[in-house]
Design an enzyme around this catalytic site. Structure first.
Site, PDB file in Angstrom:
ATOM      1  N   GLY A   6       0.821  -1.218   0.000  1.00 51.93           N
ATOM      2  CA  GLY A   6       0.000   0.000   0.000  1.00 51.93           C
ATOM      3  C   GLY A   6       0.843   1.251   0.000  1.00 51.93           C
ATOM      4  N   ALA A   9      -0.611   7.409   1.890  1.00 53.52           N
ATOM      5  CA  ALA A   9       0.158   8.388   2.669  1.00 53.52           C
ATOM      6  C   ALA A   9       0.862   7.738   3.873  1.00 53.52           C
ATOM      7  CB  ALA A   9      -0.762   9.507   3.122  1.00 53.52           C
ATOM      8  N   LYS A 195      -8.788   3.271  19.636  1.00 52.42           N
ATOM      9  CA  LYS A 195      -8.763   3.938  18.321  1.00 52.42           C
ATOM     10  C   LYS A 195     -10.121   3.798  17.637  1.00 52.42           C
ATOM     11  CE  LYS A 195      -6.591   6.221  15.078  1.00 52.42           C
ATOM     12  NZ  LYS A 195      -5.963   5.777  13.896  1.00 52.42           N
ATOM     13  N   ASN A 199     -12.394   6.847  16.344  1.00 51.90           N
ATOM     14  CA  ASN A 199     -12.890   6.916  14.963  1.00 51.90           C
ATOM     15  C   ASN A 199     -14.420   6.919  14.910  1.00 51.90           C
ATOM     16  OD1 ASN A 199     -10.080   5.017  13.872  1.00 51.90           O
ATOM     17  ND2 ASN A 199     -10.461   7.142  13.430  1.00 51.90           N
ATOM     18  N   ASN A 203     -15.190  10.248  12.983  1.00 47.46           N
ATOM     19  CA  ASN A 203     -15.225  10.097  11.522  1.00 47.46           C
ATOM     20  C   ASN A 203     -16.617  10.236  10.879  1.00 47.46           C
ATOM     21  OD1 ASN A 203     -12.629   9.566  12.318  1.00 47.46           O
ATOM     22  ND2 ASN A 203     -12.253   8.027  10.763  1.00 47.46           N
ATOM     23  N   SER A 265     -10.289  11.041   7.838  1.00 45.64           N
ATOM     24  CA  SER A 265     -10.151  10.187   6.663  1.00 45.64           C
ATOM     25  C   SER A 265     -11.520   9.884   6.030  1.00 45.64           C
ATOM     26  CB  SER A 265      -9.431   8.896   7.045  1.00 45.64           C
ATOM     27  OG  SER A 265     -10.045   8.319   8.168  1.00 45.64           O
ATOM     28  N   GLU A 277     -14.432   3.389   5.562  1.00 50.29           N
ATOM     29  CA  GLU A 277     -14.113   2.281   6.469  1.00 50.29           C
ATOM     30  C   GLU A 277     -15.251   2.015   7.460  1.00 50.29           C
ATOM     31  OE1 GLU A 277      -9.339   2.449   6.857  1.00 50.29           O
ATOM     32  OE2 GLU A 277     -10.351   4.201   7.665  1.00 50.29           O
TER      33      GLU A 277
HETATM   34  O1  PAF Z   1      -9.289   8.709  10.602  1.00 59.38           O
HETATM   35  C1  PAF Z   1      -8.782   9.787  10.953  1.00 59.38           C
HETATM   36  O2  PAF Z   1      -8.906  10.830  10.311  1.00 59.38           O
HETATM   37  C2  PAF Z   1      -7.921   9.803  12.211  1.00 59.38           C
HETATM   38  O3  PAF Z   1      -7.816   8.483  12.688  1.00 59.38           O
HETATM   39  C3  PAF Z   1      -8.413  10.733  13.313  1.00 59.38           C
HETATM   40  C4  PAF Z   1      -7.700  10.386  14.604  1.00 59.38           C
HETATM   41  C5  PAF Z   1      -9.905  10.648  13.508  1.00 59.38           C
HETATM   42  C6  PAF Z   1      -8.012  12.153  13.051  1.00 59.38           C
HETATM   43  O4  PAF Z   1      -8.590  12.744  11.950  1.00 59.38           O
END
Ligand code: PAF
Length: 312
Positions: A6, A9, A195, A199, A203, A265, A277
């Site tokens: 992959g 980035a 994490k 997210n 997100n 993201s 995701e």
């Molecule tokens: O997915 C993301 O963008 C990152 O994991 C986070 C920590 C939410 C920061 O933008």
């Protein structure tokens, strides 16, 4: 040797840092735009150009002349497929490290690679594809480091890898040479759930509203984030993952503060009409909720909204 699957980035960030630390690396990408030069801008502003070894497939043990470690840096929905496409080049001795947002891939990978040691990793490092202002640089691979934070690595299939009679934690040594704040974790599953909670809180909301992370500090969003975290805590606890509301609230608020200017993201995935995701964030949590007969209406509603946007 580290082989990275992959050339996104994060894959390129590790490639640059590992090469800078004089580690031997190879990167696997299916993109037609991959070049043999990587132009990298460090957080300090220092620019560096690397000549990289790359191809569409992993080097096998003969070609790499050693048992290389495989670092998978594609997004969660692509992880299993990316590995299955390389299956003929992967020996059962090779450690597979999974580094992505969301959770649930390791279980899938284990089913197809039952004898490989699998390591889960989370990172708070950030990077972006960004052209430099330097007119002399024409490399199509231009990556800028945009944030630094800790990275945790830990064994997913602890019981199985013991048969290999190796100390799996040694796998992080090259990564520790390459970057600061790289740790071996004995509670990686908890770190991954943390994490996952971050997210789940940041997100979907930033993607649906198309806002930067910092805008979540608005009262209306903070109230919603609290409800999301209550649902996540309940599901995590049912899974015997000991996350508490005060800890999650503080952590999420710290991450929002540290990434105020960032577009998450998922925000970018929706913006650029890419798949997200969500199945490995809210989707994973909702499956667990269902198995424990826990109701999670907010997670479920956000999941449906993202799915609708994905198909738009
Ligand atoms: O997915 C993301 O963008 C990152 O994991 C986070 C920590 C939410 C920061 O933008």
């Amino acid at each position: 040797m580290i082989q990275i699957i992959g050339a996104g980035a994060i894959g390129c960030l590790w490639l640059a840092k590992l090469l800078q630390a004089k580690q031997t690396c190879h990167i696997v990408s299916r993109s037609a735009f991959i070049s043999s030069k990587l132009h990298f801008t460090h957080l300090t502003g220092e620019e560096q150009q690397f000549t990289i070894s790359h191809s569409h497939r992993l080097l096998n043990t003969k070609e790499s002349e050693q048992n290389s470690t495989i670092l998978v840096c594609v997004k969660a929905p692509q992880v299993l497929n990316a590995l299955l496409m390389q299956k003929e080049y992967i020996s059962s001795q090779q450690v597979i490290i999974l580094m992505h947002n969301g959770y649930g891939c390791a279980e899938e990978v284990k089913q197809h690679f039952p004898n490989n040691p699998i390591v889960c990793a989370t990172t708070a490092n950030a990077s972006l594809f960004k052209k430099t202002d330097n007119p002399k640089i024409e490399s199509p691979l231009c990556v800028t480091e945009t944030g630094h934070g800790p990275s945790f690595f830990g064994a997913f299939n602890t019981v199985d890898f013991k048969s290999h009679n190796t100390d799996l934690s040694k796998v992080i040594l090259p990564f520790q040479k390459a970057m600061q704040d790289v740790y071996w974790s004995e509670d990686i599953i908890e770190k991954c759930w943390l994490k996952l909670a971050i997210n789940a809180a940041i997100n979907p909301l930033t993607a649906i509203k198309q806002i930067q992370n910092g805008q979540l500090q608005d009262e209306q969003y903070m109230a919603l984030i609290n409800k999301i975290l209550e649902e996540v805590t309940c599901i995590a606890n049912a899974e015997k993952i000991l996350l508490t509301m005060p800890f999650l609230q503080k952590t999420v608020s710290d991450v929002i503060q540290a990434t105020t200017e960032n577009f998450s993201s998922m925000n970018r995935d929706i913006f650029y009409k890419r798949p997200t995701e969500i199945d490995y964030i809210n989707g994973y949590l909702l499956n667990k909720a269902k198995s424990h007969k826990i109701k999670a209406p907010i997670l479920s509603d956000l999941y449906a909204q993202i799915k609708a946007l994905e198909h738009h």
